[in-house]
Design a protein around this motif. Structure first.
Motif, PDB file in Angstrom:
ATOM      1  N   ALA A  15       1.101  -1.328  -0.123  1.00 45.45           N
ATOM      2  CA  ALA A  15      -0.158   0.110  -0.057  1.00 45.45           C
ATOM      3  C   ALA A  15       0.927   1.391  -0.122  1.00 45.45           C
ATOM      4  N   GLY A  16       1.622   1.239  -1.050  1.00 43.41           N
ATOM      5  CA  GLY A  16       2.658   2.594  -1.194  1.00 43.41           C
ATOM      6  C   GLY A  16       4.016   2.772  -1.770  1.00 43.41           C
ATOM      7  N   ALA A  23       0.453  -3.722  -6.507  1.00 39.80           N
ATOM      8  CA  ALA A  23       1.865  -2.391  -5.951  1.00 39.80           C
ATOM      9  C   ALA A  23       0.135  -1.069  -6.588  1.00 39.80           C
ATOM     10  N   MET A  24       0.350  -0.330  -4.778  1.00 41.49           N
ATOM     11  CA  MET A  24      -0.465   0.732  -5.309  1.00 41.49           C
ATOM     12  C   MET A  24       0.957   2.189  -5.510  1.00 41.49           C
ATOM     13  N   LEU A  25       1.415   2.837  -6.215  1.00 37.81           N
ATOM     14  CA  LEU A  25       2.549   3.939  -6.129  1.00 37.81           C
ATOM     15  C   LEU A  25       1.524   4.271  -5.217  1.00 37.81           C
ATOM     16  N   LEU A  26       2.956   4.937  -4.622  1.00 37.77           N
ATOM     17  CA  LEU A  26       2.761   6.554  -3.987  1.00 37.77           C
ATOM     18  C   LEU A  26       2.513   7.441  -5.234  1.00 37.77           C
ATOM     19  N   ALA A  27       1.042   8.912  -5.279  1.00 39.89           N
ATOM     20  CA  ALA A  27       1.575   9.512  -6.049  1.00 39.89           C
ATOM     21  C   ALA A  27       2.076  11.193  -6.073  1.00 39.89           C
ATOM     22  N   ASN A  28       3.553  11.036  -6.974  1.00 40.38           N
ATOM     23  CA  ASN A  28       4.202  12.342  -6.898  1.00 40.38           C
ATOM     24  C   ASN A  28       5.150  12.521  -8.107  1.00 40.38           C
ATOM     25  N   ASP A  29       6.095  12.609  -9.129  1.00 38.50           N
ATOM     26  CA  ASP A  29       6.511  13.161 -10.312  1.00 38.50           C
ATOM     27  C   ASP A  29       6.944  12.481 -10.547  1.00 38.50           C
ATOM     28  N   SER A  56       2.425  -6.366 -10.603  1.00 36.39           N
ATOM     29  CA  SER A  56       1.371  -5.842 -10.867  1.00 36.39           C
ATOM     30  C   SER A  56       0.797  -4.310 -10.568  1.00 36.39           C
ATOM     31  N   VAL A  57       1.477  -3.240 -11.043  1.00 40.79           N
ATOM     32  CA  VAL A  57       1.506  -2.105 -10.634  1.00 40.79           C
ATOM     33  C   VAL A  57       0.232  -1.557 -11.783  1.00 40.79           C
ATOM     34  N   ARG A  58      -0.985  -1.272 -11.309  1.00 43.80           N
ATOM     35  CA  ARG A  58      -2.198  -0.456 -11.933  1.00 43.80           C
ATOM     36  C   ARG A  58      -2.889   0.580 -11.405  1.00 43.80           C
ATOM     37  N   SER A  59      -2.438   0.492  -9.959  1.00 42.06           N
ATOM     38  CA  SER A  59      -3.437   2.329  -8.894  1.00 42.06           C
ATOM     39  C   SER A  59      -2.150   2.961  -8.153  1.00 42.06           C
ATOM     40  N   PHE A  60      -2.679   3.076  -7.925  1.00 40.77           N
ATOM     41  CA  PHE A  60      -2.028   4.785  -7.047  1.00 40.77           C
ATOM     42  C   PHE A  60      -2.817   4.749  -5.500  1.00 40.77           C
ATOM     43  N   LYS A  61      -1.913   4.977  -5.014  1.00 34.70           N
ATOM     44  CA  LYS A  61      -2.258   5.265  -3.114  1.00 34.70           C
ATOM     45  C   LYS A  61      -2.040   6.915  -2.568  1.00 34.70           C
ATOM     46  N   LEU A  62      -3.411   7.680  -2.624  1.00 31.41           N
ATOM     47  CA  LEU A  62      -3.409   8.575  -1.264  1.00 31.41           C
ATOM     48  C   LEU A  62      -3.195   8.487  -0.205  1.00 31.41           C
ATOM     49  N   LEU A  78      -6.114  11.647 -13.569  1.00 33.68           N
ATOM     50  CA  LEU A  78      -5.418  11.027 -14.334  1.00 33.68           C
ATOM     51  C   LEU A  78      -5.857   9.342 -13.977  1.00 33.68           C
ATOM     52  N   CYS A  79      -5.892   8.677 -12.511  1.00 34.29           N
ATOM     53  CA  CYS A  79      -6.229   7.517 -12.798  1.00 34.29           C
ATOM     54  C   CYS A  79      -7.366   6.956 -14.099  1.00 34.29           C
ATOM     55  N   VAL A  80      -8.762   7.497 -14.014  1.00 33.42           N
ATOM     56  CA  VAL A  80      -9.304   7.743 -15.152  1.00 33.42           C
ATOM     57  C   VAL A  80      -9.362   7.530 -16.351  1.00 33.42           C
ATOM     58  N   GLU A  81      -7.910   8.439 -16.399  1.00 40.54           N
ATOM     59  CA  GLU A  81      -7.572   8.637 -18.301  1.00 40.54           C
ATOM     60  C   GLU A  81      -6.582   7.593 -18.688  1.00 40.54           C
ATOM     61  N   ILE A  82      -5.697   7.298 -17.067  1.00 41.18           N
ATOM     62  CA  ILE A  82      -5.059   5.914 -17.530  1.00 41.18           C
ATOM     63  C   ILE A  82      -4.857   4.450 -17.114  1.00 41.18           C
ATOM     64  N   GLY A  83      -6.843   4.373 -16.938  1.00 41.94           N
ATOM     65  CA  GLY A  83      -7.600   2.768 -16.015  1.00 41.94           C
ATOM     66  C   GLY A  83      -6.341   2.564 -15.072  1.00 41.94           C
ATOM     67  N   TYR A  84      -6.133   3.758 -13.850  1.00 42.65           N
ATOM     68  CA  TYR A  84      -5.678   2.576 -13.235  1.00 42.65           C
ATOM     69  C   TYR A  84      -6.794   3.101 -11.947  1.00 42.65           C
ATOM     70  N   GLN A  85      -7.114   2.386 -11.045  1.00 45.46           N
ATOM     71  CA  GLN A  85      -7.436   1.972 -10.033  1.00 45.46           C
ATOM     72  C   GLN A  85      -6.504   3.365  -8.550  1.00 45.46           C
ATOM     73  N   LEU A  86      -7.905   3.548  -7.564  1.00 47.34           N
ATOM     74  CA  LEU A  86      -7.448   4.983  -7.274  1.00 47.34           C
ATOM     75  C   LEU A  86      -7.175   4.217  -5.408  1.00 47.34           C
TER      76      LEU A  86
END
Ligand SMILES: [Zn+2]
Length: 553
Positions: A252-253, A277-283, A301-307, A347-355
């Protein structure tokens, strides 16, 4: 009937039996499998919760399940396991874990066993006498487990270490205690501009307590363990997870560089776990996601962001709609602006990522749900999640269902938090918190994790917490808010099939049915929920038909 006739009949009967066996065996046993497991109680976790006696496995996949004799007659295999009536489940998923953070934590001084501030200071003193560090970094303190439960400041720490910077992360990783030398060396003071975090002071003097986004300043300057050492600890933790039958984790991050570490370990043949894996959102991670989109590398598998929408309840960092009961001057704080959250959601909607968003307080949950509305405006299969969802306004629970949001919870938190949650929230709000059953009833699905290293990763502690609402010492006697307990079957679904739905992996893992990965564990004991905590372990754990853990070795 004359005796000889009877004997003749018997012989005939035997012959027929042999002929049938030979015919079936002769023509059908030719079907080759790599592995047969029989004499087992195989919980498929399919929609009907079908239980099978045996299964045949080939090329890492299940090719057939059925009655023992059927599978044994039909298939031959190089490896045949007589499971001796043991219980088999799909490999468990820990849907919220911090594997890399846990690995780092194992390389730093662990303060979790300290029973008082004095005990912690003594531990630090002894550690420094031995290691002579330029900066002392330690983790895991929790004043709730101290005898006086008093929240610390840095006055004694300053006396003990006037010149050496000291940085001590609380067990929830949302608060740190640092000494004056640390503040001075890295020029951290009240004027330091931090959004979504704080540097506490009293009478104009910093107390050494930093919370939430203020911790990013510390993380940038503290020395990190070597990549080799972290990798070795990841493998050590993997082995601990496999002994519990955990084969899949949702980290989770993670940072961009962590993707490389996971890939390296996978390519070296050392990391067998399925890593979602959930990506921490940074540049850097946003660049990665834009460039690669939905990304898989073998078992990564990487297809999500973690906020993070807020902090933690223990440190008054969870963002509440109404002020804290035990500190009426604050309602906690949001650690992200609504604009930033909407931007990542777009961004998630645009690239098909989970949030997937950490939201503990009811205000944070509501802000997240509002931002998640955007997913509803598309036809995408978004499966967005709220992580923790500990204090949810009962009025907002229906929004989870309305927006199709999956609650991802950690049942052991309800037990660890019980000492302070009632104080922080007051009776009324506490009575509707950790409402896992209500969330499940509203959404039809709940996924379970542990938040390791904040909690232990023992899935049987999760089962006991979810179904009995008690900790591994069977406290409290009547359970925490026991009306919010969920059933064992729902709990197991939350650790298998539903967790795999929540990570877009349900076509491969999470159930034991034809065509699925042969990823499963054979457990030492039957899994049930007796009144007292029952520890259990895997005897063998398999991932894609390959044995990755063997308790007999
Ligand atoms: Zn977490």
């Amino acid at each position: 009937m004359p005796q000889f006739l009877s004997q003749q009949r018997c012989l005939f009967h035997l012959f027929i039996t042999c002929l049938i066996t030979w015919t079936i065996g002769g023509c059908m046993k030719a079907q080759k499998a790599d592995l047969i497991v029989h004499n087992a109680v195989i919980h498929s976790m399919d929609d009907k919760l079908t239980i099978y006696e045996a299964m045949a496995i080939k090329d890492g996949k299940i090719i057939e399940l059925g009655p023992q004799q059927q599978i044994l007659n039909k298939y031959s295999a190089g490896h045949i396991i007589d499971a001796q009536s043991k219980t088999i489940y799909p490999g468990f998923t820990d849907a919220h874990i911090h594997l890399i953070l846990g690995a780092k934590q194992r390389l730093q001084l662990d303060l979790s066993a300290c029973t008082s501030l004095d005990h912690m200071l003594l531990t630090l003193e002894m550690y420094q006498q031995k290691h002579h560090k330029d900066i002392i970094v330690a983790r895991g303190w929790n004043e709730q487990t101290w005898t006086d439960q008093r929240f610390p400041d840095n006055s004694q720490l300053n006396e003990l270490f006037p010149d050496t910077p000291v940085c001590l992360f609380r067990h929830d990783e949302h608060t740190a205690l640092v000494n004056q030398a640390m503040l001075e060396q890295f020029q951290i003071n009240e004027q330091t501009d931090i959004e979504g975090g704080s540097i506490a002071s009293f009478n104009g003097k910093p107390t050494g307590i930093l919370t939430d986004n203020a911790l990013d300043i510390l993380r940038e300057v503290i020395p990190q363990p070597s990549a080799v050492a972290i990798a070795d600890k990841i493998i050590e933790i993997q082995n601990d997870l496999l002994q519990y039958g955990i084969t899949n984790v949702h980290d989770a991050g993670i940072e961009r560089s962590d993707i490389d570490m996971y890939q390296r370990l996978i390519d070296e043949g050392r990391l067998h776990l399925n890593i979602y894996a959930m990506l921490l959102a940074n540049d850097s991670t946003i660049d990665f996601a834009r460039k690669h989109g939905i990304y898989t590398h073998k078992n990564l598998s990487v297809r999500s962001f973690k906020l993070f929408a807020d902090g933690a309840l223990g440190s008054h960092g969870a963002w509440l709609k109404e002020p804290y009961f035990d500190r009426p001057t604050t309602s906690g704080l949001s650690t992200i602006s609504s604009d930033k959250m909407q931007q990542i959601a777009k961004l998630c909607v645009e690239i098909g990522y989970q949030l997937n968003t950490h939201a503990i307080g009811d205000a944070a949950v509501k802000m997240t749900l509002d931002a998640y509305k955007i997913a509803q405006q598309t036809s995408a299969d978004h499966r967005w999640r709220i992580e923790h969802a500990q204090v949810v306004d009962p009025q907002d629970i229906s929004l989870f269902a309305q927006y199709g949001i999956i609650p991802s919870v950690q049942p052991t938190h309800a037990l660890s938090d019980v000492q302070f949650a009632q104080l922080r929230l007051g009776d009324t709000r506490f009575a509707t918190s950790y409402a896992y059953r209500s969330l499940l009833e509203a959404t039809g699905m709940i996924v379970l994790g542990t938040d390791f290293p904040v909690e232990d990763y023992n899935p049987f502690a999760t089962i006991h917490a979810a179904c009995k609402r008690k900790n591994t010492k069977d406290a409290p006697k009547n359970g925490v808010l026991p009306q919010q307990a969920i059933t064992l079957n729902d709990c197991l679904k939350g650790m298998t099939h539903w967790a795999c739905v929540a990570s877009f992996q349900e076509e491969h893992i999470g159930q034991l049915t034809n065509g699925m990965d042969a990823t499963f564990a054979i457990f030492d004991r039957k899994i049930n929920v007796p009144p007292t905590f029952q520890q259990n372990f895997a005897l063998y754990t398999y991932i894609k038909g390959k044995k990755v853990y063997d308790a007999t070795l």
